[in-house]
Write a protein that holds these residues in place. Sequence first.
Motif, PDB file in Angstrom:
ATOM      1  N   PRO A   1      -5.822 -12.721  -7.066  1.00 30.16           N
ATOM      2  CA  PRO A   1      -4.391 -12.440  -7.001  1.00 30.16           C
ATOM      3  C   PRO A   1      -4.038 -11.037  -6.525  1.00 30.16           C
ATOM      4  O   PRO A   1      -2.876 -10.678  -6.495  1.00 30.16           O
ATOM      5  CB  PRO A   1      -3.972 -12.611  -8.458  1.00 30.16           C
ATOM      6  CG  PRO A   1      -5.171 -12.179  -9.234  1.00 30.16           C
ATOM      7  CD  PRO A   1      -6.381 -12.478  -8.401  1.00 30.16           C
ATOM      8  N   TYR A   2      -5.023 -10.246  -6.160  1.00 30.00           N
ATOM      9  CA  TYR A   2      -4.729  -8.831  -5.897  1.00 30.00           C
ATOM     10  C   TYR A   2      -4.758  -8.513  -4.404  1.00 30.00           C
ATOM     11  O   TYR A   2      -5.417  -9.192  -3.621  1.00 30.00           O
ATOM     12  CB  TYR A   2      -5.736  -7.951  -6.639  1.00 30.00           C
ATOM     13  CG  TYR A   2      -7.178  -8.330  -6.418  1.00 30.00           C
ATOM     14  CD1 TYR A   2      -7.861  -7.892  -5.303  1.00 30.00           C
ATOM     15  CD2 TYR A   2      -7.861  -9.141  -7.328  1.00 30.00           C
ATOM     16  CE1 TYR A   2      -9.172  -8.239  -5.088  1.00 30.00           C
ATOM     17  CE2 TYR A   2      -9.178  -9.501  -7.120  1.00 30.00           C
ATOM     18  CZ  TYR A   2      -9.831  -9.048  -5.996  1.00 30.00           C
ATOM     19  OH  TYR A   2     -11.139  -9.400  -5.781  1.00 30.00           O
ATOM     20  N   PRO A   3      -4.051  -7.452  -4.012  1.00 29.30           N
ATOM     21  CA  PRO A   3      -4.094  -7.032  -2.607  1.00 29.30           C
ATOM     22  C   PRO A   3      -5.357  -6.216  -2.303  1.00 29.30           C
ATOM     23  O   PRO A   3      -6.090  -5.833  -3.218  1.00 29.30           O
ATOM     24  CB  PRO A   3      -2.842  -6.160  -2.472  1.00 29.30           C
ATOM     25  CG  PRO A   3      -2.626  -5.605  -3.827  1.00 29.30           C
ATOM     26  CD  PRO A   3      -3.119  -6.629  -4.808  1.00 29.30           C
TER      27      PRO A   3
ATOM     28  N   CYS B   1      -5.674  -3.259  -1.676  1.00 26.60           N
ATOM     29  CA  CYS B   1      -5.651  -1.926  -2.295  1.00 26.60           C
ATOM     30  C   CYS B   1      -6.496  -1.832  -3.568  1.00 26.60           C
ATOM     31  O   CYS B   1      -7.007  -0.757  -3.885  1.00 26.60           O
ATOM     32  CB  CYS B   1      -4.226  -1.516  -2.633  1.00 26.60           C
ATOM     33  SG  CYS B   1      -3.158  -1.474  -1.201  1.00 26.60           S
ATOM     34  N   LEU B   2      -6.627  -2.921  -4.304  1.00 27.46           N
ATOM     35  CA  LEU B   2      -7.414  -2.843  -5.536  1.00 27.46           C
ATOM     36  C   LEU B   2      -8.847  -2.431  -5.206  1.00 27.46           C
ATOM     37  O   LEU B   2      -9.355  -1.439  -5.716  1.00 27.46           O
ATOM     38  CB  LEU B   2      -7.395  -4.177  -6.298  1.00 27.46           C
ATOM     39  CG  LEU B   2      -8.253  -4.201  -7.565  1.00 27.46           C
ATOM     40  CD1 LEU B   2      -7.531  -4.909  -8.706  1.00 27.46           C
ATOM     41  CD2 LEU B   2      -9.582  -4.904  -7.340  1.00 27.46           C
TER      42      LEU B   2
ATOM     43  N   PRO C   1      -1.687  -3.136   1.369  1.00 26.69           N
ATOM     44  CA  PRO C   1      -0.853  -3.519   0.218  1.00 26.69           C
ATOM     45  C   PRO C   1      -0.210  -4.892   0.379  1.00 26.69           C
ATOM     46  O   PRO C   1       0.285  -5.453  -0.595  1.00 26.69           O
ATOM     47  CB  PRO C   1       0.233  -2.446   0.170  1.00 26.69           C
ATOM     48  CG  PRO C   1      -0.184  -1.370   1.089  1.00 26.69           C
ATOM     49  CD  PRO C   1      -1.169  -1.938   2.049  1.00 26.69           C
TER      50      PRO C   1
ATOM     51  N   LEU D   1      -0.394 -12.227  -2.792  1.00 25.33           N
ATOM     52  CA  LEU D   1       0.475 -13.049  -3.640  1.00 25.33           C
ATOM     53  C   LEU D   1       1.905 -12.511  -3.654  1.00 25.33           C
ATOM     54  O   LEU D   1       2.858 -13.259  -3.842  1.00 25.33           O
ATOM     55  CB  LEU D   1      -0.117 -13.026  -5.050  1.00 25.33           C
ATOM     56  CG  LEU D   1       0.346 -14.027  -6.080  1.00 25.33           C
ATOM     57  CD1 LEU D   1       0.027 -15.436  -5.609  1.00 25.33           C
ATOM     58  CD2 LEU D   1      -0.343 -13.745  -7.414  1.00 25.33           C
ATOM     59  N   ASP D   2       2.051 -11.203  -3.477  1.00 25.06           N
ATOM     60  CA  ASP D   2       3.346 -10.580  -3.712  1.00 25.06           C
ATOM     61  C   ASP D   2       3.608  -9.470  -2.694  1.00 25.06           C
ATOM     62  O   ASP D   2       3.770  -8.310  -3.053  1.00 25.06           O
ATOM     63  CB  ASP D   2       3.305  -9.989  -5.148  1.00 25.06           C
ATOM     64  CG  ASP D   2       4.603  -9.329  -5.548  1.00 25.06           C
ATOM     65  OD1 ASP D   2       5.667  -9.785  -5.108  1.00 25.06           O
ATOM     66  OD2 ASP D   2       4.533  -8.351  -6.313  1.00 25.06           O
TER      67      ASP D   2
END
Lengths: 345, 230
Positions: free
Chosen positions: B139-141, B143-144, B164, B189-190
């Motif tokens: 679920p992460y971009p 950037c993580l 991002p 996801l966002d």
Amino acid sequence: MKTVVLPRENLEPFLGRIARGHDLIVPKKTGNDVVFDYYQEGCQIALEYRRTLLPPKKFFLPPEEVLFRYKKGQGFTEPEPEVGRRVFFGLHPCDIHALKRLDYVFLEGYVDTYYRRRRERTLIIGLSCLPDDKCFCHSMGTDLVSDGFDLFFTDLGEVYLVEVGSTSGNDLVLTHRDLVSEVVDEAILKEYKTFISTRSDLFVQTLDTSGLSKILTLEWESPFWEKVAQDCLACGRCSMSCPTCYCFSIYDQVNLDSISGERSRSWTSCLYKDYALVAGGHNFRPSRGARLRQRLMHKHKDFFEQQGVSACVGCGRCQANCPAGIDFCQVLTSLRGDISESAVG
Amino acid sequence: MSKPRIGIYGLTSCAGDQLVLLNCEDELLDVLSAVDLRSFVMATSQNPEGELDVAFVEGAVTQDSDLELLRDVRTRSKLLIAIGTCAVWGGIPYLSGRGVPISQHVKVDYSLPGCPIEKKQLLSALSSLIHGDLPLKLPYPVCLECTIRENSCLLQAGEICCGPLTAGGCGARCPSHNRPCLGCRGPSLDPNYQAATKILAKHGYDVEDVHRKLALFSGTNSSKEGRQVG
């Protein structure tokens, strides 16, 4: 507290000797950046760095780790714990305070054995610092440190004033007594006083924390959160670089044989959309504003109400690393009504 | 438990995602012994086809023959997994104005984006499916993983970095080599396109240039959301 003096030229031999008997972690220069990393002979130790991108937490709560492996009929096996003493040199006061905050989370009540093992095998040597325009530890009461370290080095130019914070720290000093002097004379004392007052004059960034947790509670419904969140990429860089953000996801991965696999955990951020998603598809924080509010609420209100101190230690990493340039001090100040809301973002 | 019947198909694409499976040299025998491979034209000429438990489909739909194959596969499969950014978002074929993601035509049960897909995620998805689970979502971009690798932020440095806005899972491969993320894994996801555009406008970029860059891989998604800014 016992205090000794280490001449500047003896620092390198002191660390070099420690590295022979321990895994030594230091702030290391890599290109233009400084990162906490394991010491290697000849590596460049950054003695006057401002802040690292990732905080010390990566050595206690790694970004990703396997908690256990399983196999049908053979039960569970934990990974071999890392052994041997580590010495972590060069933590600034804010980062030492941050470790103490993490201790509340991982060692009080339900004990996280993975964290505890790493914490117990690590001695902490703090190092004094000078603030830049993003530091606001003096507002958070974390600019100085009186415990949570084994040794603390204050840079007074020609010498380091070394505070001994534990018996393990004392053992280190005694083992290398040929490198230190026990004489803290008037001149050194004067230097120390000058350092403390000069340093406190250098702070630029401030945060008024009086009644902050109450103000946050009252501003729960504020439209301000969504407004700030319009600029937020929800990239999670602030959470990863925060020395006290400790949230992780736990997940299982089965192997191709279908009878073995592993359970792991890895860092995550409350800014991610799935963070508060639960079974059945309900999301407790569907909007970016609600998630940004959560991040600040937990840092400055919830943690404060639970532990009596804010989880924020004023290290300035969130602001320094935000690609959108969001300054949480300014956001909070704005929420207090001290400055115009339009000044944010 | 009988072995799951698997089919692997390609629509309009470079076949790079199917190649990732063939490149899993150390694991290939384990994979093949755990599944009943019913179709993989790129790897074998023995393709009995028939009913499937899981179909993996690469590529965008650009022509009638793509659609025909896709509908046929969907009818025969219990689960359909889109593999690669072309299948998931339209990807590069979308730029031609004709390519669309397969989800515009059939129900997709799980998406595995990437250009190409990551071997580690393919194997973990296969393992989960063989076990009877749907794979985990990331679920992460970007950037993580980029921050965890302690890379300096290229967006902060004024580059058009799509990190991002882009689905993570690649280990931030490009930014780790000091190259800005091109967004090849498609939207996260966002994705906050408006915020990214605002940041890049501050760095002096033309909004149209930014949109072109963001649209390179994210197909339908970026044109829908990114164009609202400007």
